[in-house]
Design a protein around this motif. Structure first.
Motif, PDB file in Angstrom:
ATOM      1  N   SER A  14      -4.018   5.219  -4.468  1.00 37.80           N
ATOM      2  CA  SER A  14      -3.950   5.254  -3.510  1.00 37.80           C
ATOM      3  C   SER A  14      -2.860   5.832  -2.914  1.00 37.80           C
ATOM      4  O   SER A  14      -2.389   5.375  -3.513  1.00 37.80           O
ATOM      5  CB  SER A  14      -4.158   3.620  -1.899  1.00 37.80           C
ATOM      6  OG  SER A  14      -3.087   3.169  -2.749  1.00 37.80           O
ATOM      7  N   GLY A  15      -2.396   6.170  -2.092  1.00 31.63           N
ATOM      8  CA  GLY A  15      -1.111   6.471  -1.255  1.00 31.63           C
ATOM      9  C   GLY A  15      -0.013   5.476  -1.309  1.00 31.63           C
ATOM     10  O   GLY A  15       0.831   5.992  -1.660  1.00 31.63           O
ATOM     11  N   ALA A  16      -0.695   4.540  -0.511  1.00 30.19           N
ATOM     12  CA  ALA A  16       0.402   2.847  -0.875  1.00 30.19           C
ATOM     13  C   ALA A  16       0.971   3.268  -2.584  1.00 30.19           C
ATOM     14  O   ALA A  16       2.068   2.967  -2.737  1.00 30.19           O
ATOM     15  CB  ALA A  16      -0.052   1.933  -0.498  1.00 30.19           C
ATOM     16  N   GLU A  17      -0.057   3.327  -3.269  1.00 30.77           N
ATOM     17  CA  GLU A  17       0.732   2.892  -4.758  1.00 30.77           C
ATOM     18  C   GLU A  17       1.408   4.116  -5.410  1.00 30.77           C
ATOM     19  O   GLU A  17       1.898   3.836  -5.795  1.00 30.77           O
ATOM     20  CB  GLU A  17      -0.990   3.063  -5.703  1.00 30.77           C
ATOM     21  CG  GLU A  17      -1.898   1.743  -5.721  1.00 30.77           C
ATOM     22  CD  GLU A  17      -3.054   1.374  -6.386  1.00 30.77           C
ATOM     23  OE1 GLU A  17      -3.476   0.370  -6.721  1.00 30.77           O
ATOM     24  OE2 GLU A  17      -3.845   3.205  -6.139  1.00 30.77           O
ATOM     25  N   ILE A  18       0.768   6.160  -4.957  1.00 32.93           N
ATOM     26  CA  ILE A  18       1.517   6.292  -5.576  1.00 32.93           C
ATOM     27  C   ILE A  18       3.221   6.659  -4.802  1.00 32.93           C
ATOM     28  O   ILE A  18       4.451   6.419  -5.162  1.00 32.93           O
ATOM     29  CB  ILE A  18       0.931   7.842  -4.691  1.00 32.93           C
ATOM     30  CG1 ILE A  18      -0.242   8.447  -4.773  1.00 32.93           C
ATOM     31  CG2 ILE A  18       1.982   9.224  -4.511  1.00 32.93           C
ATOM     32  CD1 ILE A  18       0.134   8.243  -7.054  1.00 32.93           C
ATOM     33  N   ARG A  19       3.190   5.836  -3.791  1.00 34.87           N
ATOM     34  CA  ARG A  19       4.538   5.457  -2.854  1.00 34.87           C
ATOM     35  C   ARG A  19       5.457   4.413  -3.591  1.00 34.87           C
ATOM     36  O   ARG A  19       6.893   4.495  -3.980  1.00 34.87           O
ATOM     37  CB  ARG A  19       4.370   4.633  -1.623  1.00 34.87           C
ATOM     38  CG  ARG A  19       3.614   6.330  -0.771  1.00 34.87           C
ATOM     39  CD  ARG A  19       4.114   5.914   1.260  1.00 34.87           C
ATOM     40  NE  ARG A  19       3.450   4.606   1.315  1.00 34.87           N
ATOM     41  CZ  ARG A  19       1.843   4.720   2.047  1.00 34.87           C
ATOM     42  NH1 ARG A  19       1.766   6.284   1.917  1.00 34.87           N
ATOM     43  NH2 ARG A  19       1.212   4.277   2.068  1.00 34.87           N
ATOM     44  N   ASP A  20       4.984   3.429  -4.436  1.00 39.61           N
ATOM     45  CA  ASP A  20       5.653   2.928  -5.566  1.00 39.61           C
ATOM     46  C   ASP A  20       5.836   3.288  -6.450  1.00 39.61           C
ATOM     47  O   ASP A  20       7.050   3.192  -6.719  1.00 39.61           O
ATOM     48  CB  ASP A  20       4.667   0.703  -5.333  1.00 39.61           C
ATOM     49  CG  ASP A  20       4.150   1.194  -4.084  1.00 39.61           C
ATOM     50  OD1 ASP A  20       5.403   0.889  -2.881  1.00 39.61           O
ATOM     51  OD2 ASP A  20       3.567  -0.320  -4.074  1.00 39.61           O
ATOM     52  N   ILE A  21       5.141   4.155  -7.163  1.00 36.97           N
ATOM     53  CA  ILE A  21       5.260   5.239  -8.387  1.00 36.97           C
ATOM     54  C   ILE A  21       6.843   5.577  -8.019  1.00 36.97           C
ATOM     55  O   ILE A  21       7.749   6.268  -8.692  1.00 36.97           O
ATOM     56  CB  ILE A  21       4.530   5.608  -8.716  1.00 36.97           C
ATOM     57  CG1 ILE A  21       3.637   4.970  -9.163  1.00 36.97           C
ATOM     58  CG2 ILE A  21       4.415   6.972  -9.823  1.00 36.97           C
ATOM     59  CD1 ILE A  21       1.842   5.071  -9.457  1.00 36.97           C
TER      60      ILE A  21
END
Length: 303
Positions: A14-21
Motif C-alpha cells: 500500500s501507499g502507507a507501507e511504501i511511505r514507511d519504507i
C-alpha cells in the motif's frame, strides 16, 4: 541504532507501507531492502527509488521477480543508482530487462563506487547485454569491478556472447563467483570457460548446473583442475549428462586443493605469531583465504 533489514515477498504494498519504507531509507536505518515479487504502483516504485538514492546505509537491494517490469522503472532505478553510493549488492533476477533495458542501466552500474555483487539471472539478455556486462569486469590494473555475478537462465545469449564473457573472466582482477546455471552452454562453451578458469587468479566458485554438459566437458574441466593451479574451490555440475565418477574426481581434486590452502594458511598464521619458526621450503606459496562483504550480503536473502 545499527541499520536493519526490510524483507517482504509476494505482497501487494500500500501507499502507507511504501511511505514507511521510504522514511526508513531516508533515515539511514535500512541495510537490506528486499521487495521480492511484490506488487506496487508506478508512483510508489518511483518513491522507493528516490528513497534508495538518498540512503547512505543501504547495502543490498533485492528487486527480484518482476519488480523492475518496464523501461520506465529501469530509468528510475538507473537514476537512483547514479546518486546512491552505498549499494554493494543488486538483485534483479527475473526482471524483463532485455538488452535495451540493461543498456539504460549500464552507465549507472559501471560508475557506481560500491557495487560488488550483481544478479541479472532470467533477465532476457542476449549477446549485446553480455558485452555490456563484460565492461563491469575490468582487467588487471583497471578500476574496481564485480566480485560476484549471476547470469542464470538467459538462453538468448549465444556461444559468441559466452565466449566474450569467458575472455573477460580470464582477465578480470576481482571476480570470485560466477553463476551460469540453466543456460544452454554445451561442451563448446564449457571448454572456453575451462580456459578462463585456468587463466583467472581470483575465480573461486563456478556454477554450471543444468547447462547441457557431457562427459567431454567434465574431462576438460578435470584436466584443468588437475594440471593447472587455480583459485577455484567450488564447481557445480549437477543436472548435466556427466557421470558421477567424473564429478567425484573433480570434487576430490578441488577438496585436496582447499585442504592444502588451509594448511598453508595455518602455517602463515603460525609464522606471524612466532617469527622465529623456520620454513622448510622457502619456495612454497602461502595463501590466506578471506571472505569479502559480497559473500555475506548474498547469503542474507534468497532469490
Amino acid at each position: 541504532m545499527l541499520p536493519g533489514s526490510i524483507q517482504i515477498s509476494g505482497e501487494t504494498l500500500s501507499g502507507a507501507e511504501i511511505r514507511d519504507i521510504c522514511e526508513s531509507l531516508r533515515e539511514n536505518s535500512v541495510r537490506l531492502l528486499s521487495l521480492r515479487g511484490c506488487q506496487l504502483s508506478e508512483r510508489d516504485f518511483g518513491h522507493v527509488c528516490r528513497g534508495a538514492a538518498e540512503s547512505r546505509s543501504l547495502a543490498q537491494l533485492n528487486l527480484n521477480l518482476g519488480i523492475v517490469s518496464n523501461i520506465n522503472r529501469v530509468k528510475q532505478l538507473a537514476e537512483a543508482l547514479k546518486t546512491n553510493r552505498s549499494v554493494q549488492s543488486l538483485f534483479l533476477h527475473g526482471s524483463p530487462l532485455t538488452d535495451a533495458g540493461l543498456a539504460l542501466l549500464n552507465p549507472a552500474l559501471s560508475m557506481h563506487p560500491s557495487l560488488v555483487a550483481l544478479d541479472l539471472g532470467d533477465c532476457m539478455l542476449g549477446d549485446e547485454g553480455i558485452n555490456l556486462i563484460c565492461g563491469l569486469l575490468p582487467p588487471d590494473g583497471a578500476k574496481s569491478g564485480l566480485k560476484e555475478l549471476t547470469l542464470s537462465a538467459n538462453p538468448g545469449v549465444t556461444s559468441k556472447g559466452w565466449g566474450r564473457l569467458a575472455i573477460a573472466v580470464a582477465h578480470s582482477s576481482q571476480l570470485r563467483v560466477l553463476n551460469l546455471d540453466y543456460n544452454p552452454l554445451g561442451d563448446q562453451v564449457a571448454g572456453m570457460l575451462a580456459v578462463a578458469v585456468a587463466s583467472s587468479r581470483t575465480l573461486e566458485v563456478l556454477d554450471l548446473e543444468g547447462t547441457g554438459l557431457t562427459n567431454q566437458s567434465a574431462q576438460t574441466l578435470l584436466d584443468m583442475v588437475e594440471n593447472y593451479p587455480t583459485a577455484l574451490r567450488t564447481l557445480i555440475l549437477a543436472e548435466n549428462n556427466i557421470s558421477p565418477e567424473l564429478q567425484q574426481q573433480i570434487s576430490d581434486l578441488l577438496s585436496e586443493g582447499e585442504e592444502e590452502e588451509e594448511t598453508e594458511a595455518r602455517e602463515v598464521t603460525a609464522r606471524e605469531k612466532n617469527p622465529w619458526i623456520c620454513q622448510n621450503n622457502s619456495s612454497s606459496q602461502m595463501v590466506l583465504m578471506t571472505s569479502g562483504l559480497g559473500d555475506s550480503l548474498l547469503a542474507e536473502t534468497e532469490m
